[in-house]
Scaffold this active site. Sequence first.
Site, short mmCIF file in Angstrom:
data_model
loop_
_atom_site.label_atom_id
_atom_site.label_comp_id
_atom_site.label_asym_id
_atom_site.label_seq_id
_atom_site.Cartn_x
_atom_site.Cartn_y
_atom_site.Cartn_z
NE ARG A 111 -12.09 26.10 -13.29
CZ ARG A 111 -11.59 25.88 -14.50
NH1 ARG A 111 -10.90 24.76 -14.72
NH2 ARG A 111 -11.76 26.76 -15.47
CD GLU A 164 -5.63 25.59 -10.20
OE1 GLU A 164 -5.55 26.14 -11.29
OE2 GLU A 164 -5.96 24.40 -10.07
#
Length: 336
Positions: A239, A268
Amino acid sequence: METVKIAFFDTKPYDRDYFDPLLKDPAFPLKLKYLNVRLGPDTAALASGYDGICIFVNDRIDAVTADILYRQGIKIIALRSAGYNNVDLEALRGKIPVVRVPAYSPHAVAEYAVSLLLTLNRKTHKAYSRVREGNFSLAGLEGFDLYQKIAGIIGTGQIGKITAEILRGFGMEVLASDPYPSAEWAKAHGVLYIDREELIRRSDIISLHCPLTPENRRFINRGALSSMKPGAIIINTGRGGLIDTRDLIYALKENHLGGAALDVYEEEDRYFFEDHSGQVIQDDVLARLMTFPNVLITSHQAFFTREALSAIAETTLENLRRFFEKNERPHEIKTA
């Protein structure tokens, strides 16, 4: 049994390719409404009239969204992913159960992590581009042997274990860190568990495979980065929030790191999975990161294999079937 209606958020073409064939089973009357938008406070109203929703990693369920879903009578939230840091579980506690796909293809992510390492180290992406343009020079393409180097694996769930085993196959010494060590596995594969700080100091390669929790958010920060060996490489297929990106940029500017290969990024959800090739990247941190010659970034692609997509579709639909037919929740994320 009446038809179960599910609002399917953040749909991509490949989702349809893997879910649609499974919907032909007449034993379970399920209808998916494919929505191209991501779930959030501004789009949660689209779930009105549905029995449940299905979401992916860039959908967001905060307290506001959770309240809207609850008031609309949503009975279940099905994640088509393993991670769930994008869901406010506390806001859903006692209201809506959340189920996930705990393990769809650990080999896909582990193999991809190693491919990032090999590409970054041996610069095959640069060599490919050069040769396509008629440039056969080897200048600037030097790498190093992985043999007898030290790899540090942070997080030894299924993905971390498989990554460690692959790297052992290269003849690397493998160190591992995890709050719940697997002593028997480590002994069988020649892996040594040590504390995380020591692993960061000793490793030539560090690969992140731990979930994102409040306790480890941005644990790869300026202090951790400065303690790494000069020239060390960091790989992240976990992550984005595990790494403080600004601190990573600082370490790269100081020429302390050998490089970074990232399949995930803190922010993101603004760009990943979409085509922005005709636009200016407005995220200054991401844009700066992309300027470094020793940084390799891909768009959350590690899971993207036929096997993984099949497993995601099958497990997601099975989660829904068992909930609506039997009130079973085999892969529920506990919210209490």
